[in-house]
Enzyme design. Structure first.
Site, PDB file in Angstrom:
ATOM      1  N   GLU A 506      27.659  28.826  14.966  1.00  0.00           N
ATOM      2  CA  GLU A 506      25.926  28.707  15.205  1.00  0.00           C
ATOM      3  C   GLU A 506      26.519  28.377  16.749  1.00  0.00           C
ATOM      4  O   GLU A 506      24.963  28.969  17.153  1.00  0.00           O
ATOM      5  CB  GLU A 506      25.193  28.199  14.099  1.00  0.00           C
ATOM      6  CG  GLU A 506      25.422  28.556  12.578  1.00  0.00           C
ATOM      7  CD  GLU A 506      24.938  30.252  12.458  1.00  0.00           C
ATOM      8  OE1 GLU A 506      24.305  30.852  12.965  1.00  0.00           O
ATOM      9  OE2 GLU A 506      25.702  30.893  11.889  1.00  0.00           O
ATOM     10  N   HIS A 509      26.297  31.216  18.756  1.00  0.00           N
ATOM     11  CA  HIS A 509      25.175  31.926  18.884  1.00  0.00           C
ATOM     12  C   HIS A 509      24.534  31.288  19.946  1.00  0.00           C
ATOM     13  O   HIS A 509      24.172  31.946  21.081  1.00  0.00           O
ATOM     14  CB  HIS A 509      24.856  32.056  17.724  1.00  0.00           C
ATOM     15  CG  HIS A 509      25.306  33.073  16.903  1.00  0.00           C
ATOM     16  ND1 HIS A 509      25.723  34.663  17.344  1.00  0.00           N
ATOM     17  CD2 HIS A 509      25.494  33.209  15.324  1.00  0.00           C
ATOM     18  CE1 HIS A 509      26.468  34.918  16.419  1.00  0.00           C
ATOM     19  NE2 HIS A 509      26.024  34.861  15.396  1.00  0.00           N
ATOM     20  N   HIS A 512      25.319  32.072  23.388  1.00  0.00           N
ATOM     21  CA  HIS A 512      25.566  33.498  24.023  1.00  0.00           C
ATOM     22  C   HIS A 512      24.303  32.963  24.879  1.00  0.00           C
ATOM     23  O   HIS A 512      23.939  34.116  25.980  1.00  0.00           O
ATOM     24  CB  HIS A 512      25.906  34.569  23.018  1.00  0.00           C
ATOM     25  CG  HIS A 512      25.611  35.268  23.696  1.00  0.00           C
ATOM     26  ND1 HIS A 512      26.067  37.090  22.424  1.00  0.00           N
ATOM     27  CD2 HIS A 512      26.365  36.148  24.238  1.00  0.00           C
ATOM     28  CE1 HIS A 512      26.048  37.337  22.967  1.00  0.00           C
ATOM     29  NE2 HIS A 512      26.133  37.357  24.588  1.00  0.00           N
TER      30      HIS A 512
END
Length: 717
Positions: A506, A509, A512
């Site tokens: 997670e 993410h 990102h």
């Protein structure tokens, strides 16, 4: 798990809205200002770090009126675009669309917090009431003929006279989204399309609320003599939960994966393991008011009818047209290449477990799999998962995240002074993210780690504000949300290796989000079968020597994990891959298959059973997400016919991991890390994913690395 709540969408598909007839712009503005004086949800974010959400002042009484005002403003923004007398251009149409709905954008962040993190019966009532109205609003924009005509004109002009690369990508994405959502249908079909979406919105809300109800309603209370096998930390945590629920002196196993998984792994009480297993895997399938089978049947029928209006035979054909896989056949080809190896490995795993279970006169059932797998792990590798947990402290793992982010992305994470940034729950902590070299501010990272009532299960990442530069440089406000078992006061949070991997997943993410260098908001979105790559690849750093030696230290002694234990972990890296791959793939295959059949007279339970039988699903385990509680697929459309995307992305992940393993500096090779960030993180959706991966690797990814990674034979496909 992934995060299926992270994609940044166009303003015309924002789900937190209601349609109000548009008055004049001046009247609209005046009323909005009046509302802003009393409704905190509408106010612009103020304070440090470019302004932050006023989570500490959230009041559920404000949500409905905030949605109404936000949508009214958004529709007025669209009206200004469509009534522009000048010829459509990228600036007066696409840029204007990117700017539309700023107030709504803020409101939806609060709404999202209520929905995922602090839900309550009161909120669910509002959610149910608003769902169909919100759907009507979306249709008002996605089917706006004048708006689409302007978008189409800009798109067609750009095909003749290409714009800058990022502008070309933006207009392509926006045009395709409108076309895929019925913008070119005639009026009669548009009306039916909108009616279907309205009905679906209610079904999605019912589905997700039913799951949450079953998670809250089914709790197993244990007595002191039923705790055999459980760790001291888990006993203390479950005692506190039971006490909080008014059952002093007992121990509560709540109906979520974070409690189910360790209980099935360690509890010596087989009858209780069966009860906990049944509670968890029967969510949404209990034949009561919260049963989801009828909801699913209706959803499938409506989805098929809707895509038929667009000329598609089935939902999967429509959904995958702009994904990396392109067609359901391509996605199925990958899954079918892996499936035989996965179930063959399960057969081997069960044989090993049954040899031990025979001594207990037990035939392996699904509620025994984790329990006896753990015994086999100890026997084959002398590896005790509970021993490994002693070295996996949540606080230390958080520091490990920051270390990896610093090494690969050059980021620094600095705790913000407590109270300086509002949070929606005392468990939430906040860090400032900066560039290590320049000190440049990048954004804030919110961490909400613990399970609680009203919070959906699983783990996910999301953004409260995404990066863009087209309308002023916007910093990033991102969060990670988990469901770790909250310990008793003064106790450390110890997690399993799988949970630690998910924690990194997670965080991938979030990285990102932070690394985005796009100009336009639309480009912060993602291609569903690609966006899991950035999270899955980050999991690989958990087992690197630098992380192990610095952060995986014993919670009592502070000593680093012994080399002998590290070797055991690495030797056992492909252990239980049959279970892990099969339970996932069964769900992914079911997702695709159930959307490719005629659902006219479908009985969901029967279809699930018959399909699993046809697939030769091992009887000793079950799908990771059974159909009645498959929230990825039926609480919305983000992962519908897209659950395969985790494996599609893992082909890239395994291939990229081999590139790092072969690099001179290994997983901390500066040149390769810079290349990964440049091509696979910062572009977000401004570049075709296949092209981006080729720029990183010099070629397309191959399935061979995935199979080697799982210890499976390499298939011929």
């Amino acid at each position: 798990m992934n995060n299926y709540f992270n994609t940044v969408t166009l303003k015309f598909v924002l789900v937190f809205s209601v349609f109000i007839a548009i008055t004049s712009c001046n009247q609209n503005k005046g009323k909005t200002q009046d509302m802003q004086a009393t409704n905190i949800l509408l106010e612009e974010w103020t304070g440090p770090y470019g302004g932050v959400p006023a989570f500490d002042k959230m009041n559920i009484k404000n949500i409905k009126s905030a949605l109404e005002v936000g949508m009214k403003e958004n529709l007025a923004d669209i009206d200004l675009i469509t009534k522009n007398s000048k010829k459509p251009t990228f600036k007066n149409t696409i840029v204007a669309l990117e700017k539309a709905g700023k107030t709504l954008n803020r409101v939806q962040r609060y709404y999202g917090i209520w929905s995922a993190n602090v839900s309550s019966p009161e909120f669910r009532k509002i959610q149910k009431e608003m769902a169909p109205v919100l759907s009507e609003f979306r249709s008002k924009i996605s089917q706006n003929k004048e708006l689409f005509n302007r978008i189409k004109t800009v798109y067609e002009n750009a095909q003749k006279n290409p714009l800058d690369d990022d502008q070309q990508r933006v207009i392509q994405i926006i045009y395709e989204r409108f076309a895929m959502n019925g913008a070119e249908l005639d009026d009669e079909k548009k009306a039916r399309y909108a009616a279907i979406n309205k009905e679906l919105s209610t079904l999605y809300t019912n589905f997700s609320n039913n799951i949450l109800a079953d998670e809250e309603n089914y709790v197993v209370y244990l007595t002191k003599d039923e705790l055999d096998g459980l760790s001291e930390a888990m006993i203390k945590a479950t005692a506190k939960i039971a006490s909080d629920k008014g059952h002093e002196g007992k121990y509560a196993i709540t109906n979520t994966r974070s409690y189910m998984d360790p209980f099935l792994t360690y509890s010596n009480e087989r009858a209780l393991r069966e009860k906990v297993w049944n509670n968890y895997y029967s969510r949404g399938d209990n034949g009561d008011e919260f049963d989801n089978n009828e909801n699913i049947a209706k959803i499938l029928k409506l989805r098929k009818e809707r895509v038929a209006l667009l000329g598609y035979d089935n939902y999967a054909d429509w959904r995958l047209q702009n994904r990396m896989a392109k067609t359901p056949e391509n996605a199925m080809r990958l899954m079918n290449a892996v499936w035989p190896a996965a179930i063959a490995r399960v057969k081997e795993e069960v044989a090993d477990m049954q040899a031990i279970a025979n001594k207990d006169n037990i035939t392996i059932k699904p509620w025994d799999y984790r329990f006896y797998a753990e015994k086999v792990r100890k026997q084959k590798y002398d590896l005790d998962s509970d021993e490994v947990k002693q070295y996996l402290q949540l606080d230390k793992l958080t520091q490990a995240l920051f270390f990896v982010a610093g090494e690969l992305f050059n980021y620094n994470f600095i705790p913000v002074p407590e109270g300086s940034v509002p949070v929606f729950h005392p468990d939430v902590k906040v860090w400032e993210v900066t560039n290590k070299t320049t000190g440049e501010h990048i954004g804030l990272w919110y961490l909400d780690p613990f399970a609680r009532k009203g919070k959906r299960s699983g783990a996910w990442a999301t953004t409260y504000r995404s990066h863009s530069t087209f309308d002023g440089n916007k910093n990033v406000l991102a969060s990670n949300n988990s469901n770790f078992v909250k310990p008793a006061p003064g106790e450390p949070v110890l997690v399993s290796w799988d949970d630690a991997s998910t924690f990194l997943h997670e965080f991938g993410h979030a990285l990102h989000f932070f690394s985005s260098e796009v100009k336009y908001p639309t480009l912060n979105g993602g291609v569903r079968d690609y966006t899991e790559f950035q999270s899955q690849v980050l999991e690989r750093w958990l087992s690197t020597d630098k992380v192990i030696n610095q952060f995986l230290v014993h919670y009592k002694t502070g000593k680093a994990m012994p080399k002998e234990l590290i070797e055991k972990i690495k030797k056992a890296s492909t252990f239980n891959q049959g279970f892990a791959t099969t339970e996932y793939l069964a769900s992914a295959l079911m997702d695709m298959k159930i959307h490719m059949v005629d659902p006219t007279n479908i009985d969901v339970d029967t279809f699930e059973k018959e399909t699993l039988t046809e697939m030769n699903m091992p009887k000793e385990l079950v799908m990771r997400h059974r159909t009645p509680h498959f929230g990825h697929v039926f609480s919305g459309e983000g992962y519908a016919t897209a659950y395969y995307g985790y494996m599609w992305a893992d082909v890239l992940t395994a291939d990229a991991a081999e590139a790092f393993a072969e690099a001179p500096g290994g997983f901390y090779d500066k040149d390769l890390a810079a290349k990964m960030v440049k091509y696979l993180f910062t572009p977000r959706n401004s570049m075709d994913p296949a092209e981006a991966y080729r720029k990183f690797r010099g070629r397309d990814a191959k399935i061979d690395a995935l199979m080697r990674d799982r210890g499976f034979p390499i298939p011929k496909i």
